[in-house]
Design a protein around this motif. Structure first.
Motif, mmCIF file in Angstrom:
data_model
loop_
_atom_site.group_PDB
_atom_site.id
_atom_site.type_symbol
_atom_site.label_atom_id
_atom_site.label_comp_id
_atom_site.label_asym_id
_atom_site.label_seq_id
_atom_site.Cartn_x
_atom_site.Cartn_y
_atom_site.Cartn_z
ATOM 1 N N ALA A 46 0.760 -1.018 -0.119
ATOM 2 C CA ALA A 46 -0.093 0.286 -0.049
ATOM 3 C C ALA A 46 0.829 1.032 -0.127
ATOM 4 O O ALA A 46 0.785 1.782 -0.562
ATOM 5 C CB ALA A 46 -0.984 0.124 1.296
ATOM 6 N N ASP A 49 1.792 2.249 -3.388
ATOM 7 C CA ASP A 49 0.993 2.499 -4.313
ATOM 8 C C ASP A 49 1.117 3.894 -3.920
ATOM 9 O O ASP A 49 1.404 4.890 -4.845
ATOM 10 C CB ASP A 49 -0.343 2.624 -4.132
ATOM 11 N N ASP A 74 -2.939 -2.426 -8.120
ATOM 12 C CA ASP A 74 -3.646 -1.274 -7.763
ATOM 13 C C ASP A 74 -4.897 -2.796 -6.989
ATOM 14 O O ASP A 74 -5.049 -3.553 -6.148
ATOM 15 C CB ASP A 74 -4.193 -0.887 -7.826
ATOM 16 N N ILE A 78 -5.618 -5.206 -4.145
ATOM 17 C CA ILE A 78 -6.998 -4.764 -2.900
ATOM 18 C C ILE A 78 -8.168 -6.583 -3.368
ATOM 19 O O ILE A 78 -8.725 -6.565 -2.244
ATOM 20 C CB ILE A 78 -8.256 -3.715 -3.893
ATOM 21 N N GLU A 103 -14.230 -1.246 -8.051
ATOM 22 C CA GLU A 103 -13.143 -0.940 -8.811
ATOM 23 C C GLU A 103 -13.326 -1.467 -10.064
ATOM 24 O O GLU A 103 -12.688 -0.937 -10.103
ATOM 25 C CB GLU A 103 -12.822 -1.853 -7.781
ATOM 26 N N LYS A 127 -9.203 9.041 -3.783
ATOM 27 C CA LYS A 127 -7.024 9.313 -3.079
ATOM 28 C C LYS A 127 -8.067 8.258 -1.115
ATOM 29 O O LYS A 127 -7.249 7.750 -0.960
ATOM 30 C CB LYS A 127 -6.742 10.544 -3.143
ATOM 31 N N LYS A 129 -10.730 7.216 -1.311
ATOM 32 C CA LYS A 129 -10.918 5.505 -0.734
ATOM 33 C C LYS A 129 -10.107 5.029 -0.432
ATOM 34 O O LYS A 129 -10.473 3.722 -0.108
ATOM 35 C CB LYS A 129 -11.888 5.433 -2.226
ATOM 36 N N THR A 130 -9.052 4.741 -1.113
ATOM 37 C CA THR A 130 -7.776 4.800 -1.302
ATOM 38 C C THR A 130 -7.001 4.271 -0.226
ATOM 39 O O THR A 130 -6.668 3.108 0.893
ATOM 40 C CB THR A 130 -6.949 4.313 -2.331
ATOM 41 N N GLN A 133 -9.855 2.381 2.583
ATOM 42 C CA GLN A 133 -9.789 0.737 2.204
ATOM 43 C C GLN A 133 -8.959 0.467 2.499
ATOM 44 O O GLN A 133 -9.033 -1.093 3.158
ATOM 45 C CB GLN A 133 -10.066 0.535 0.369
ATOM 46 N N THR A 134 -7.781 1.288 2.450
ATOM 47 C CA THR A 134 -6.476 0.782 2.691
ATOM 48 C C THR A 134 -6.793 0.051 4.286
ATOM 49 O O THR A 134 -6.154 -1.030 5.172
ATOM 50 C CB THR A 134 -5.362 1.347 2.409
ATOM 51 N N THR A 158 -15.933 4.335 -1.150
ATOM 52 C CA THR A 158 -15.612 3.652 -2.578
ATOM 53 C C THR A 158 -16.625 3.979 -3.732
ATOM 54 O O THR A 158 -16.671 4.363 -4.657
ATOM 55 C CB THR A 158 -15.292 1.717 -2.355
#
Length: 174
Positions: A46, A49, A74, A78, A103, A127, A129-130, A133-134, A158
Motif C-alpha cells: 500500500a 502505491d 492496485d 485489493i 473497482e 485518494k 477511498k484508497t 480501503q487500506t 468507494t
C-alpha cells in the motif's frame, strides 16, 4: 524501467504473496503471526502505491506503462486482500462484492475516458477511498475493534468516488 514502474511491479508480486498468506494454513506458525506478516506485506504494498505515483509526478516519470501497471497492481492487491479476508470470514461478503464491482467498473470506465482523451487522474475522493480501503483491510487483517465499521466507511467512500468519476465523465462530454 523507472522506479515508479518497479514499485508497481513489486505490488503485483506482493498481491499473490498476500493471498497465499491469508489462504494457506501453516501449522508451525501461530495464526496471529500470519496476520502480522500479512499486514506487513499489505502495508508495504500500500505504501508503494503512494510512493510510485508521488515519485512519477515529482521526477517527471509518468509513463503509459505506469498508467497501465499502477491501476492493475492496485486492483490485484485489493482483490487479494478482500478475497483472502472473505475466505477467513472476516469481511461482509456483500460489502466486499460491491467494492470489487465498483473497482473493476471504474477501471473499465477509465479506459473509456482515456479513449475519449479525458483526464483520468485520481480525484481527492478517489485518494480518500484508497486510504479508507487500506485502513479497513489493515483493521480486518489484524482483527481489531471497529474493523466492520471502518469497512462500511470504506464502502460508502468507494461508492461516492465511483459516482464522482461517472459524473465527471458526463460533465466533460457535455
Amino acid at each position: 524501467m523507472n522506479l515508479p514502474n518497479a514499485l508497481a511491479l513489486m505490488r503485483i508480486v506482493l498481491a499473490p504473496i498476500l493471498f497465499f498468506l491469508l489462504t494457506y494454513k501453516i501449522d508451525d506458525i501461530h495464526p496471529s503471526w500470519i496476520d502480522y506478516f500479512a499486514t506487513v506485506v499489505f502495508s508495504i504494498a500500500a505504501l508503494s502505491d503512494f510512493f510510485d505515483g508521488y515519485i512519477a509526478r515529482i521526477w517527471g516519470q509518468v509513463t503509459k506503462l505506469g498508467a497501465i501497471l499502477d491501476p492493475l497492481a492496485d486492483k490485484m492487491l485489493i482483490l487479494a486482500a478482500f478475497l483472502g479476508l472473505l475466505l477467513l470470514d472476516r469481511a461482509n461478503a456483500w460489502i466486499v462484492y460491491l467494492i470489487l464491482v465498483r473497482e473493476f467498473f471504474i477501471t473499465g470506465f477509465r479506459i473509456v475516458m482515456i479513449s475519449d482523451n479525458l483526464n483520468i487522474s485520481a480525484s481527492f475522493a478517489g485518494k480518500i477511498k484508497t486510504l479508507s480501503q487500506t485502513i479497513a483491510i489493515i483493521f480486518l487483517l489484524m482483527q481489531w475493534k471497529f474493523a466492520d465499521f471502518i469497512l462500511y466507511i470504506a464502502f460508502f467512500l468507494t461508492i461516492y468516488s465511483g459516482v464522482e468519476y461517472v459524473v465527471k465523465y458526463y460533465k466533460a462530454r457535455l
